[in-house]
Design a protein around this motif. Structure first.
Motif, PDB file in Angstrom:
ATOM      1  N   MET A  94      -2.985  -1.578  -3.539  1.00  0.00           N
ATOM      2  CA  MET A  94      -2.516  -2.793  -2.871  1.00  0.00           C
ATOM      3  C   MET A  94      -2.555  -4.017  -3.789  1.00  0.00           C
ATOM      4  N   ASP A 120       0.857  -1.202   0.000  1.00  0.00           N
ATOM      5  CA  ASP A 120       0.000   0.000   0.000  1.00  0.00           C
ATOM      6  C   ASP A 120       0.890   1.249   0.000  1.00  0.00           C
ATOM      7  N   TRP A 172      -2.294  -4.059   5.258  1.00  0.00           N
ATOM      8  CA  TRP A 172      -2.854  -2.700   5.227  1.00  0.00           C
ATOM      9  C   TRP A 172      -2.343  -1.859   6.411  1.00  0.00           C
TER      10      TRP A 172
END
Ligand SMILES: [Zn+2]
Length: 404
Positions: free
Chosen positions: A292, A231, A370
């Motif tokens: 992502m 990310d 994340w």
């Protein structure tokens, strides 16, 4: 022709190499490190032979968490006003002041999450940020435009993202904490106007959630940034590899615009600056947003997203995604009602045709790595980058042959 050009796996290797370099250090929103990432992207595009690569400067918010601290801090003042002022000033005065703070906090949250400007916005710390933008003209006459987008910055590795369990907890607590700002108004009214003690206890319970929200917001920026390999260095690398391939194999009728945005993690200010500058020219374009894409064994598109107010991708775009992504089992996902959304929300709100592609692991409902400190380059998977490259390339061919 095509059979002499490098294979998709070489482009995936190239995407991986870019992502590894970018994620060697974290890239906080509106920081010098984010600027370095923008410089890297600009240098790569220049050396690939792009003419007129533009760096678009703008002033962006440094952190989403300071807004969180502001909004829940105001809610805490609402609680404090009720409890501290009812003795000296009487219930009526305490109630009016308390409810005014809850209403103001709720108004700020509503405006922020529905992507509208709000009072006190300018008082939050801002800094210099930038987008990097390049266009690739088609061989023939331009009949359509596709914008490929990836954000440059990485998020603070706040403790709520540290494990799947914490992410799930964060989801539930966010809903209660935000809904609690609005619920506090009837709760304190009933506490003051009825003899039922349950409402005073409910008020105290909501205060605990608002304290947690405020505390998270005020302390979040003391910690480290995530390296942001998945990310979102993975997506930046993917776009750079696609840019290479497009210079070698340009499209016939479709102009490609590459947009590398700053300040996605803090505010979406980069996307706002981009559409402010180029939105009119790109009103008919299709935007494909990459998030992502460097870990996992599958790819989804986000069908519906948005905090508090929801935005759905256009049906005709969804049909193209399903048609082109059939071989990769591309399917829809939706983001939760609060706590996670992408810059696609901004595009969809302002009426653009946009969709976000995101990688996932089968059997897990969590986004891989994340906002974690463990979102490091060594975890990136070249197979995942090859999958997204193949899908993106097929989509571009489809748009070029049959229009956007
Ligand atoms: Zn992201």
């Amino acid at each position: 022709m095509d059979n002499v050009s490098p294979s998709p796996s070489l482009y995936a290797q190239s995407a991986l190499s870019h992502a590894q370099k970018l994620a060697a250090s974290p890239r906080g929103s509106a920081t010098a490190a984010e600027k370095q990432a923008a410089d890297y992207v600009q240098a790569q595009l220049n050396s690939a032979g792009f003419q007129g690569v533009q760096v678009q400067p703008f002033t962006g918010e440094r952190s989403i968490w300071l807004f969180v601290a502001l909004a829940f801090g105001l809610a805490l003042v609402g609680h404090a006003a009720y409890w501290l002022l009812c003795q000296p000033a009487g219930y009526g005065t305490a109630l009016v002041i308390s409810l005014a703070f809850f209403a103001f906090s709720g108004y700020l949250i509503w405006r922020k999450f529905t992507l509208e400007d709000y009072p006190l916005h300018r008082t939050l710390p801002h800094g210099a940020s930038q987008n990097v933008i390049a266009t690739i003209p088609p061989i023939g006459e331009t009949q359509g435009q596709v914008v490929l987008v990836a954000h440059l910055d990485s998020h603070r590795a706040v403790f709520w993202f540290a494990s799947d369990f914490m992410v799930r907890l964060f989801g539930y607590i966010s809903i209660i904490t935000i809904a609690g700002v609005y619920a506090a108004i009837p709760v304190y009214l009933l506490a003051a106007l009825t003899p039922y003690r349950v409402f005073t206890w409910l008020g105290i319970l909501l205060a605990a959630f608002h304290f947690l929200g405020w505390f998270t917001g005020i302390t979040a920026d003391l910690g480290r940034y995530s390296p942001g390999a998945n990310d979102n260095a993975s997506s930046v690398g993917t776009l750079l590899a696609l840019a290479d391939r497009l210079t070698a194999q340009p499209l016939q009728n479709t102009e490609i615009c590459l947009a590398f945005t700053g300040c996605e993690e803090s505010s979406g200010d980069g996307m706002l600056a981009f559409i402010k500058q180029r939105g009119v020219q790109l009103k008919q374009a299709v935007f494909i947003y990459f998030e992502m894409v460097g870990i996992g064994d599958g790819i989804s598109y986000i069908r519906e997203e948005g905090n508090l107010s929801r935005y759905t991708i256009p049906q005709e775009l969804e049909a193209v995604l399903l048609e082109v992504g059939k071989g990769l089992a591309l399917g829809p996902v939706s983001t939760p009602f609060v706590g996670a959304s992408t810059e696609c929300s901004i595009l969809l709100k302002f009426g653009y045709k946009a969709a976000c592609l995101v990688g996932y692991c089968h059997g897990s409902s969590f986004l891989p790595q994340w906002h974690r400190l463990t979102d490091t380059p060594d975890r990136l998977q070249v197979e995942a980058l090859e999958r997204i490259h193949l899908l993106a390339w097929d989509l571009l061919q489809r748009f070029d042959q049959r229009g956007v």
